[in-house]
Design a protein around this motif. Structure first.
Motif, mmCIF file in Angstrom:
data_model
loop_
_atom_site.group_PDB
_atom_site.id
_atom_site.type_symbol
_atom_site.label_atom_id
_atom_site.label_comp_id
_atom_site.label_asym_id
_atom_site.label_seq_id
_atom_site.Cartn_x
_atom_site.Cartn_y
_atom_site.Cartn_z
ATOM 1 N N VAL A 293 44.913 48.141 34.007
ATOM 2 C CA VAL A 293 43.550 48.293 33.514
ATOM 3 C C VAL A 293 43.405 47.631 32.145
ATOM 4 O O VAL A 293 42.406 46.954 31.867
ATOM 5 C CB VAL A 293 43.157 49.786 33.458
ATOM 6 N N ALA A 294 44.397 47.781 31.301
ATOM 7 C CA ALA A 294 44.356 47.130 29.991
ATOM 8 C C ALA A 294 44.334 45.610 30.129
ATOM 9 O O ALA A 294 43.606 44.914 29.406
ATOM 10 C CB ALA A 294 45.554 47.567 29.149
ATOM 11 N N GLU A 295 45.104 45.085 31.081
ATOM 12 C CA GLU A 295 45.123 43.631 31.302
ATOM 13 C C GLU A 295 43.788 43.147 31.845
ATOM 14 O O GLU A 295 43.254 42.113 31.405
ATOM 15 C CB GLU A 295 46.254 43.263 32.263
ATOM 16 N N ALA A 296 43.243 43.878 32.811
ATOM 17 C CA ALA A 296 41.944 43.492 33.370
ATOM 18 C C ALA A 296 40.853 43.557 32.309
ATOM 19 O O ALA A 296 39.960 42.704 32.264
ATOM 20 C CB ALA A 296 41.593 44.407 34.542
ATOM 21 N N LEU A 297 40.929 44.556 31.445
ATOM 22 C CA LEU A 297 39.964 44.689 30.355
ATOM 23 C C LEU A 297 40.055 43.494 29.413
ATOM 24 O O LEU A 297 39.036 42.908 29.018
ATOM 25 C CB LEU A 297 40.223 45.989 29.600
ATOM 26 N N ALA A 298 41.281 43.121 29.067
ATOM 27 C CA ALA A 298 41.482 41.965 28.180
ATOM 28 C C ALA A 298 40.984 40.675 28.820
ATOM 29 O O ALA A 298 40.531 39.757 28.118
ATOM 30 C CB ALA A 298 42.959 41.844 27.815
ATOM 31 N N ASP A 299 41.031 40.598 30.158
ATOM 32 C CA ASP A 299 40.546 39.411 30.866
ATOM 33 C C ASP A 299 39.031 39.417 31.056
ATOM 34 O O ASP A 299 38.473 38.470 31.640
ATOM 35 C CB ASP A 299 41.213 39.325 32.252
ATOM 36 N N GLY A 300 38.368 40.486 30.609
ATOM 37 C CA GLY A 300 36.923 40.577 30.754
ATOM 38 C C GLY A 300 36.468 40.954 32.150
ATOM 39 O O GLY A 300 35.310 40.741 32.512
ATOM 40 N N ALA A 301 37.383 41.555 32.944
ATOM 41 C CA ALA A 301 37.066 41.874 34.336
ATOM 42 C C ALA A 301 36.427 43.243 34.513
ATOM 43 O O ALA A 301 35.913 43.547 35.583
ATOM 44 C CB ALA A 301 38.340 41.795 35.179
ATOM 45 N N LEU A 302 36.495 44.080 33.497
ATOM 46 C CA LEU A 302 35.941 45.434 33.588
ATOM 47 C C LEU A 302 34.788 45.558 32.605
ATOM 48 O O LEU A 302 34.993 45.727 31.400
ATOM 49 C CB LEU A 302 37.027 46.479 33.278
ATOM 50 N N ARG A 303 33.590 45.488 33.131
ATOM 51 C CA ARG A 303 32.388 45.547 32.295
ATOM 52 C C ARG A 303 31.476 46.657 32.805
ATOM 53 O O ARG A 303 31.463 46.963 33.996
ATOM 54 C CB ARG A 303 31.655 44.202 32.314
ATOM 55 N N VAL A 304 30.710 47.225 31.889
ATOM 56 C CA VAL A 304 29.781 48.289 32.263
ATOM 57 C C VAL A 304 28.384 47.940 31.778
ATOM 58 O O VAL A 304 28.184 46.991 31.025
ATOM 59 C CB VAL A 304 30.227 49.648 31.675
ATOM 60 N N GLY A 305 27.415 48.747 32.203
ATOM 61 C CA GLY A 305 26.022 48.499 31.856
ATOM 62 C C GLY A 305 25.262 48.002 33.066
ATOM 63 O O GLY A 305 25.842 47.557 34.072
ATOM 64 N N GLU A 306 23.956 48.062 32.997
ATOM 65 C CA GLU A 306 23.084 47.680 34.112
ATOM 66 C C GLU A 306 23.380 46.270 34.608
ATOM 67 O O GLU A 306 23.417 46.016 35.814
ATOM 68 C CB GLU A 306 21.620 47.782 33.672
ATOM 69 N N ASN A 307 23.613 45.340 33.700
ATOM 70 C CA ASN A 307 23.837 43.945 34.078
ATOM 71 C C ASN A 307 25.164 43.725 34.800
ATOM 72 O O ASN A 307 25.380 42.676 35.407
ATOM 73 C CB ASN A 307 23.781 43.044 32.847
ATOM 74 N N HIS A 308 26.052 44.704 34.706
ATOM 75 C CA HIS A 308 27.353 44.595 35.370
ATOM 76 C C HIS A 308 27.503 45.612 36.507
ATOM 77 O O HIS A 308 28.603 45.800 37.025
ATOM 78 C CB HIS A 308 28.477 44.782 34.356
ATOM 79 N N GLY A 309 26.398 46.251 36.881
ATOM 80 C CA GLY A 309 26.416 47.117 38.045
ATOM 81 C C GLY A 309 26.696 48.578 37.781
ATOM 82 O O GLY A 309 26.836 49.360 38.734
ATOM 83 N N LEU A 310 26.792 48.984 36.508
ATOM 84 C CA LEU A 310 27.039 50.391 36.192
ATOM 85 C C LEU A 310 26.077 50.826 35.086
ATOM 86 O O LEU A 310 26.388 50.724 33.903
ATOM 87 C CB LEU A 310 28.489 50.607 35.737
#
Length: 343
Positions: A293-310
């Motif tokens: 999860v930390a690696e995916a976060l650093a890669d910009g793969a985990l985003r939140v908010g309306e524009n990212h589907g959450l």
């Protein structure tokens, strides 16, 4: 400091704002000044208790597992952190009385993970339970990787049910990051849009479409893994669209809920059923999940908010009870509590 505390289980009204002494970190611990606390179904369910009336707790408890903030103090023997470091937190309230619905939280240093400078505290507070659960679900197959990374699921197809929820949102993003083809199911057009924004390749409305027929048309050999939020409702169709040797990962249930397993059909396909509670996975599984999860976060793969589907629904710390109610009532997206404004 200000903290939300409950001294007995029950309705959200047991949550009270109190003044609470600020503790210093001990050996192996850090103290984090919280900016945002995330609310998950497990938080209100723990607060509610068994549903058989209130139960007096042995000690006052601060709710909520997830959060994000800034390291404020460092205990003896801790390396790798400095005061002012931005971090996200996981499993804070598990096995203890200190959650994230307070201005400061003392946690074992392993439960604090670096939050990139270009990621918001909102993102950090939305990881924890959802992303770590999603990681375990996506790695639960005996044929799959123990740890997700770019390309680790290449060639696999994952079905994520209920694609607009917090865990399913993380599962879509992590599976996409790891190279899988992602199909998801939703109940309406708005949720379909959110699932597409999260990165799902194919979105099916289970109220208006034949999910089994659509999945079989897209993946005749069957999907490799199903990440299921509602096994009692979905199991019959899950078995039909899973490939031989596939895995159904089940991570959610209501109190007293059970499933009826079609035994012969499951035997015929050698299906693996993996029930998941992120708190009680092995140390190795949790370590892999946090690292990935930390690696995916650093890669910009985990985003939140309306524009990212959450979509994000916010409450101040003083309205933590309302935040718990919002999650219990099934608010779409992620419910966050603003604890304190931090840079």
């Amino acid at each position: 400091m200000k903290a939300i505390v409950y001294e007995e289980t029950g309705a959200s009204s047991v949550l009270q704002l109190q003044d609470k002494a600020t503790s210093d970190p001990g050996p192996g611990e850090v103290r984090v000044r919280l900016a945002v606390s995330g609310v998950n179904p497990t938080d209100w369910k723990s607060r509610a208790g068994s549903g058989q009336g209130s139960t007096k707790l042995k000690a006052p408890k601060v709710p909520n597992q997830d959060g994000a903030g800034i390291v404020d103090a460092i205990g003896p023997g801790v390396s790798g952190f400095s005061a002012g470091d931005r971090v996200w937190l996981w499993d804070v309230a598990w096995g203890g009385d200190e959650g994230t619905a307070q201005e400061y939280a003392v946690v074992p240093s392993m439960k604090a993970v670096a939050l990139p400078d270009d990621e918001s505290f909102d993102t950090g507070a939305s990881l924890g339970i959802p992303a770590l659960t999603a990681h375990r679900a996506l790695t639960s197959s005996e044929h799959g990787p123990d740890r997700l990374s770019p390309g680790s699921l290449t060639g696999q197809t994952v079905l994520v049910t209920g694609g607009a929820g917090a865990v399913s949102h993380a599962a879509i993003q992590l599976a996409r990051w790891a190279g899988a083809t992602v199909i998801t199911t939703v109940s309406d057009d708005r949720k379909a849009g959110l699932a597409r924004l999260a990165g799902a390749h194919q979105v099916l409305n289970y109220r208006t479409e034949d999910v089994v027929a659509a999945v079989k048309a897209a993946v005749p050999e069957g999907v490799d893994t199903i990440v299921d939020v509602n096994a009692p409702a979905n199991l019959e169709s899950d078995v039909q669209i899973l490939k031989p040797g596939g895995t159904i990962a089940i991570y959610a249930a209501n109190p007293g809920e059970s499933v009826t397993v079609p035994v012969r059909e499951s035997m015929g396909k050698n299906i693996r059923y993996q029930f998941i509670l992120t708190y009680t996975v092995t140390d190795g599984q949790k370590e892999h999940a946090v690292e990935s999860v930390a690696e995916a976060l650093a890669d910009g793969a985990l985003r939140v908010g309306e524009n990212h589907g959450l979509p994000l629904t916010r409450f101040p710390l003083t309205e933590t009870a309302a935040a718990h109610d919002a999650v219990e009532q099934g608010t779409t997206g992620k419910v966050l509590i603003d604890v304190a404004p931090l840079p």
